[in-house]
Structure formats: structure tokens, C-alpha cells
Design a protein around this motif. Structure first.
Motif, PDB file in Angstrom:
ATOM      1  N   HIS A  41      -6.871  87.892 -50.796  1.00 13.17           N
ATOM      2  CA  HIS A  41      -7.900  86.238 -51.817  1.00 13.17           C
ATOM      3  C   HIS A  41      -8.195  85.668 -50.527  1.00 13.17           C
ATOM      4  CE1 HIS A  41      -9.063  86.199 -56.326  1.00 13.17           C
ATOM      5  NE2 HIS A  41      -9.787  85.147 -55.852  1.00 13.17           N
ATOM      6  N   ARG A  45     -12.997  83.767 -46.979  1.00 11.35           N
ATOM      7  CA  ARG A  45     -13.035  82.491 -45.943  1.00 11.35           C
ATOM      8  C   ARG A  45     -12.480  81.775 -44.430  1.00 11.35           C
ATOM      9  NH1 ARG A  45     -12.862  77.918 -50.024  1.00 11.35           N
ATOM     10  NH2 ARG A  45     -14.485  78.518 -51.334  1.00 11.35           N
ATOM     11  N   ARG A  51     -21.514  84.926 -45.843  1.00 10.04           N
ATOM     12  CA  ARG A  51     -22.155  86.598 -47.136  1.00 10.04           C
ATOM     13  C   ARG A  51     -23.187  87.367 -46.183  1.00 10.04           C
ATOM     14  NH1 ARG A  51     -22.683  86.395 -52.117  1.00 10.04           N
ATOM     15  NH2 ARG A  51     -24.541  86.478 -52.004  1.00 10.04           N
ATOM     16  N   LYS A  88     -56.104 104.853 -75.344  1.00 14.23           N
ATOM     17  CA  LYS A  88     -55.795 103.949 -74.805  1.00 14.23           C
ATOM     18  C   LYS A  88     -56.430 103.650 -73.573  1.00 14.23           C
ATOM     19  CE  LYS A  88     -50.962 103.203 -76.464  1.00 14.23           C
ATOM     20  NZ  LYS A  88     -51.282 103.607 -78.126  1.00 14.23           N
ATOM     21  N   SER A  92     -52.887 101.124 -68.536  1.00 15.85           N
ATOM     22  CA  SER A  92     -52.454 100.902 -69.518  1.00 15.85           C
ATOM     23  C   SER A  92     -50.917 100.599 -68.638  1.00 15.85           C
ATOM     24  CB  SER A  92     -52.309 101.627 -70.565  1.00 15.85           C
ATOM     25  OG  SER A  92     -53.277 102.070 -71.738  1.00 15.85           O
ATOM     26  N   TRP A  93     -51.127  99.088 -68.360  1.00 19.66           N
ATOM     27  CA  TRP A  93     -49.756  98.900 -68.011  1.00 19.66           C
ATOM     28  C   TRP A  93     -48.428  98.315 -68.248  1.00 19.66           C
ATOM     29  CZ3 TRP A  93     -47.556  94.075 -69.349  1.00 19.66           C
ATOM     30  CH2 TRP A  93     -47.689  93.798 -70.808  1.00 19.66           C
ATOM     31  N   GLN A  94     -48.817  98.254 -69.621  1.00 19.69           N
ATOM     32  CA  GLN A  94     -47.540  98.274 -70.836  1.00 19.69           C
ATOM     33  C   GLN A  94     -46.935 100.019 -70.289  1.00 19.69           C
ATOM     34  OE1 GLN A  94     -50.929  97.738 -71.616  1.00 19.69           O
ATOM     35  NE2 GLN A  94     -50.870  96.075 -73.249  1.00 19.69           N
ATOM     36  N   ALA A  95     -47.286 101.100 -70.288  1.00 23.53           N
ATOM     37  CA  ALA A  95     -47.274 102.119 -70.385  1.00 23.53           C
ATOM     38  C   ALA A  95     -47.057 102.734 -68.797  1.00 23.53           C
ATOM     39  CB  ALA A  95     -48.634 103.536 -70.694  1.00 23.53           C
ATOM     40  N   VAL A  98     -42.163 101.489 -67.998  1.00 24.72           N
ATOM     41  CA  VAL A  98     -41.378 101.953 -67.965  1.00 24.72           C
ATOM     42  C   VAL A  98     -40.451 102.366 -66.399  1.00 24.72           C
ATOM     43  CG1 VAL A  98     -39.556 103.948 -69.030  1.00 24.72           C
ATOM     44  CG2 VAL A  98     -41.088 102.531 -70.093  1.00 24.72           C
TER      45      VAL A  98
END
Lengths: 179, 402
Positions: A41, A45, A51, A88, A92-95, A98
Motif C-alpha cells: 500500500h 506514491r 498514473r 425497417k 436503422s441505427w437502433q439495430a 448492439v
């Protein structure tokens, strides 16, 4: 034997190693490393580590993956092979979301794993410190600090004396065998 | 309020009270609450058609927020979390508002015929779909279910608070084990009651429409706003110097992580619901989104996507922003506002189908209920020790460092 690679010092416990890391950094060394069987721990530092840029690598690749996913579907469905699916619109951007999401995650995961490996210099089959007999205990019960010879402030005698002065035990000069 | 001070060694002195002094803020909150409720009563007479919908929106807002705090506490115990021990009293005190919220539930029952189309016998008589649903959607069962929900939630909140406070006195380890059991069993009970409460109070506003994911959507939204509310409180307390060296940057960072994670999860659930309905394209399901894409509601829908998801997502994604308490407080405040708009977006299109019109009754019911609830919260938080003094994980939580 070849040229010196580092001076290796052992410390009695994690707290000593932490204090030693602080002292070494304060003395102006930059090319040094700590070796312990478990994460300590506050070590980041104490050593003054910044980082990791891994987050930005993953983020960038996520954007690339999402763009490829969305772009590929848009190109296929509107230009290359337009096909009416379930009545459609072609675009069809909705499809598309995913697959876009899945490719984003895939690229991000590759970025995380490969980026982590390359940033930590892995895979690496050998390391000069492995020439030290004593060093094999770093993964069991010992705490080491090594100051590398390519550090600007490295001086064989002075660094040795300095490591002794901050409580280093079993000091050892580890050399890189000449090829 | 006087800040709770710690000795440099970060040890807990069990002789000190660790509670806060009376603050003018609670009196202000009480005043706002009473004024808001009086104005709400006026609103009831002036705008009878609007009142119950405004009231239901405000009620759903504060109930989901309070339930989120209950879930936060149960999750903490069930997972044996250590970092959040110092934040637990805030969540516990918030969750103790649940028994009081039952009183605020009574006007919803009184307005059942104004709110719910299915509660009219003549409407059901001409509607085969409502007839088929009548064994579930009927007035008597609705009331019974509401009472059961509040009984379960109040019992959980009381148990969690009682054991936590008892441990302050006797320091027994058995309380920790008991709390873990309550948390684990409670989450199951919570999942069921929360889901059905969302179905009953919000989804049945349009009794023909249904979405199985609706309960999760409301739950996620509630948990998100509860974490946002706790963040706002602890940022505010920090500004006052209260708990300044107990609740540290790393705690805020973890709150920020939760906010970020649940912002994404909220969008994921909301998107899933939309996606499946869009894909299937069945009129009885798409009507929900058609209403919310008509007239002024389109603007509200877009506003929710941008300010409930995109802006918090981008603001919270960076490491540094989660450690910046001021930014975190602003984003959490934004999420608290957006949660209200989200609930508004669920409720109001049923009464104002063509356009999103804002009424003053919306505001006074929200602020009236909120003033009373926040006053109750602050008084309870103030009276009890502000951290669980004898929790076995307290020192680890104070030393928390990610």
C-alpha cells in the motif's frame, strides 16, 4: 562478466522497503524498482510513479471499435448490400447499436490486455536480476530494491554506500552477462 | 453545526457524542416543507385535474430516492463492504423516511380514481383487456399491495437502523452478522416489492401498456439518485468541515464510480426497453414511445438522453473528475434534477398527451414533500452518531485508500 546492471539491496519488511523507496526517490534516482511478494500500500506514491496511460489507450480503442462497428453496418446496409429487414429503413441505427457496443467492448478489452502487457514490458523471458541467487526470494519472503546502472546518478561506490546507509541488507552488484 | 473533530491518530473516542449540533438548516427545510404542502393543498383546489399527477410524480421521486438509500445500506451489509462504513449513517437516516412516506402515500390512494383509468368499473366493463387484468388491477388489491410494500420497506429500514445503532452502544459483533442477514434477505424482498410497486404506481397509469423491464428501470433510477443525494450531502458536509478527515477523497471517488456505473446501467436498461419495443414494433407497446416523441415531449426525451446520460457519462469518466468534490457535487445535483424529469417523463404523458406543460403544482408538491423528508433526514442524522462508532470495519473504512 559484463557491465553492471544494478545494485540490489534487500530490506527486512514492507515498511522498510516503503521508506527506502521514498529515500531513493528523494536522493534523485529515477531508474529504480521495488520487488515484493505482494503489493504494498502506498508504494506507487513512494516511488513517485505516475498514473498509467492505459485508460487512455483503452478509451481510444473503444472509440475506434465503436466507429468500425457502426461504420461497417452503415456501409453494408445502405451501400453495399441494402436489404429490407422487418420493414425497417435501411439505415436503422437502433439495430446497429448492439454490434457497435460489442465491438467497442472487444477493442477495449484487447486494448486493456495488450496495452497492459506492452506497458509492463511483457512478455519477457529473462531479466538481469535473475542472475542473483538471493533475488529468487522476491516472490516468497523477501523485499528488494534495485537501482539500475543507467540512472544518471548511479555511481558504483556512492550508490552502494547510500543503499547501506538507508538500511539495505545483502547488497549485491548484479551484472549483465556480455552477449 | 459543529464539525466532528478527530485526533491525529484517527482513533475513535467513544466518550464523545459524535453527533451534530442543531442547525438552522433543518428549520429552513421544515419551513419550506410546510409552505410547499400548504401551497399543494391550494393546488388541490385550484387545479384538481393536475394535482394528483403532480403529487404522484413528487411521491414517486422521493420514494424511489429513499428506496435507493435502503438498497445502498442492504448492499453494503450483504457484500460486507468496508469502504462505505463511514457513509452508512447517511443512507440509514435516509431510509428511515420510509415509514413516513407511507403517510405521503395516502393521498395517492385518495386520488386513485383520478390517476388510474383501470379503477373505474364502467371503463373495465367496456374493455376486455382490463377485464383480463382485473384480478390484479383492482382497487382493493392495489391498496393492500401498497400497504404490504410499505410494511416490508419500513421493517427493513427499522431493522437496519436498530442493529446499527445498538452496536454503537454495546459493540457486539452479533449485530454485524444480523445486519448481513437482513441485507441479504432484504435485497430479495426489495427486488420483488420495488418491481411491483413500479408496476402498480407508474406503469399501470397506462393499463394497456406493459414492459417487464420497467421495475428495473425505476429501481436503477432510484439507486442512482440515492447515491447522488448522498454525494450532495457529503460534499455539503465537507464544505462545512463536518467529517472532513473521515470521509476522504477516496470515498468520494468511490461514490463517483457508483454514479458513473449506474448512469451507464440506467442508460443500458432504458435503451434495452426501447430497443426491444422498437424491434418488435407492436402497436400496443410502441404507444409508450410515440406519446413521448410527440409535441414538446420529444424535447424532454432528448433532454433526458443528453443530461441524464451523455453529460454525466463524459463528466465522470475521467479519474480526476471523481476526485474533484465540487464537480462531483454538481454532477450529482444534475442527476437529482434529471431523476425528477425522468419520473415526470414516465407519469405526465398520460395526462398531457400532446405537450409537456409544466405547472406550479408540480413544483410545490415536490418541494413540500422534499422539505419535510429532508428535515426528518437531517434531524435523524444529526441526533445519532454520524458514523457507526463500534463497527468492526470502521477504522479500515476511515483509512480507505483505493
Amino acid at each position: 562478466m559484463g557491465k553492471p546492471f544494478a545494485i540490489l539491496a534487500e530490506f527486512a519488511n514492507p515498511a522498510d522497503l516503503l521508506a527506502a523507496a521514498r529515500a531513493v526517490r528523494k536522493a534523485g534516482f529515477r531508474h529504480f524498482d521495488c520487488h515484493s511478494p505482494f503489493p504494498i500500500h502506498g508504494m506507487d506514491r513512494a516511488m513517485g510513479l505516475k498514473r498509467s496511460p492505459l485508460g487512455y489507450i483503452v478509451g481510444g480503442l473503444c472509440i475506434v471499435g465503436a466507429s468500425i462497428g457502426f461504420g461497417l453496418q452503415t456501409w453494408v446496409h445502405t451501400i453495399e448490400y441494402p436489404l429490407v429487414i422487418a420493414g425497417k429503413p435501411f439505415f436503422s441505427w437502433q439495430a446497429f447499436i448492439v454490434v457497435t457496443f460489442a465491438l467497442m467492448v472487444l477493442f477495449g478489452a484487447f486494448g486493456a490486455v495488450l496495452g497492459m502487457l506492452s506497458l509492463s514490458g511483457l512478455p519477457r523471458l529473462h531479466h538481469p536480476l535473475f542472475h542473483s541467487e538471493n533475488f529468487s526470494r522476491f516472490s516468497r519472503d523477501a523485499f528488494f530494491l534495485s537501482i539500475e546502472a543507467d540512472d544518471a546518478r548511479f555511481d558504483r561506490k556512492e550508490t552502494w554506500a547510500f543503499l547501506e546507509s538507508i538500511g539495505g541488507l545483502n547488497l549485491e552488484l548484479v551484472e549483465e552477462p556480455s552477449p | 453545526m459543529t464539525p466532528v473533530q478527530h485526533s491525529g491518530s484517527r482513533e475513535i473516542d467513544s466518550n464523545r457524542p459524535y453527533s451534530l449540533e442543531k442547525s438552522p438548516l433543518s428549520r429552513i427545510l421544515l419551513g419550506i416543507g410546510i409552505a410547499g404542502l400548504v401551497l399543494s393543498l391550494i393546488g388541490y383546489f385550484l387545479e384538481p385535474g393536475r394535482f394528483y399527477f403532480s403529487y404522484l410524480t413528487a411521491f414517486a421521486y422521493w420514494t424511489t430516492l429513499t428506496l435507493g438509500a435502503l438498497f445502498f445500506t442492504m448492499l453494503h451489509h450483504a457484500t460486507g463492504a468496508k469502504w462505505s462504513v463511514v457513509l452508512r449513517r447517511g443512507a440509514e437516516a435516509l431510509s428511515m423516511n420510509l415509514p413516513w412516506l407511507f403517510i405521503f402515500f395516502l393521498p395517492v390512494l385518495a386520488g386513485i380514481h383520478s390517476l388510474y383509468h383501470w379503477s373505474h368499473a364502467d371503463a373495465v366493463a367496456h374493455d376486455p383487456i382490463l377485464q383480463a387484468k382485473a384480478s390484479y388491477l383492482n382497487t382493493a388489491f392495489f391498496i393492500v399491495r401498497g400497504i404490504v410494500y410499505f410494511a416490508v420497506w419500513s421493517a427493513l429500514a427499522l431493522l437496519l437502523n436498530r442493529h446499527s445503532l445498538a452496536q454503537d452502544q454495546d459493540g457486539e459483533e452479533v449485530h454485524t452478522r444480523r445486519l448481513r442477514q437482513v441485507g441479504a434477505v432484504g435485497i430479495v424482498l426489495f427486488a420483488l416489492t420495488m418491481t411491483f410497486a413500479a408496476f402498480d404506481w407508474l406503469m399501470s397509469l397506462d393499463p394497456h401498456w406493459y414492459s417487464t423491464i420497467f421495475g428495473v428501470f425505476v429501481f436503477v433510477s432510484g439507486f442512482l439518485v440515492a447515491v447522488a443525494c448522498l454525494t450532495v450531502f457529503y460534499v455539503f458536509f465537507r464544505k462545512q468541515g463536518i467529517l472532513a478527515d473521515t470521509v476522504g477523497i477516496s470515498h468520494f471517488q468511490d461514490l463517483g464510480r457508483l454514479l458513473f456505473a449506474f448512469t451507464v446501467f440506467w442508460a443500458y436498461i432504458g435503451g434495452s426497453q426501447y430497443f426491444l419495443i422498437w424491434y418488435a414494433n407492436i402497436p400496443e407497446e410502441t404507444v409508450f414511445y410515440l406519446h413521448r416523441w410527440a409535441g414538446g415531449w420529444r424535447l424532454v426525451s432528448l433532454l433526458i438522453i443528453i443530461l441524464h446520460f451523455l453529460v454525466p457519462f463524459i463528466a465522470l469518466i475521467f479519474f480526476a473528475s471523481k476526485r474533484n468534490t465540487r464537480l462531483l457535487g454538481v454532477v450529482a445535483g444534475l442527476l437529482m434534477v434529471m431523476h425528477y424529469i425522468n419520473i415526470y417523463w414516465l407519469v405526465m404523458p398520460t395526462v398531457a398527451a400532446t405537450d409537456a406543460v409544466i405547472s406550479w403544482v408540480d413544483l410545490v408538491t415536490l418541494v413540500g414533500m422534499g422539505g419535510i423528508l429532508m428535515w426528518l433526514f437531517l434531524e435523524r442524522f444529526r441526533r445519532n452518531p454520524v458514523i457507526p462508532l463500534q463497527d468492526p470495519d470502521l477504522s479500515e473504512s476511515i483509512a480507505h485508500h483505493p
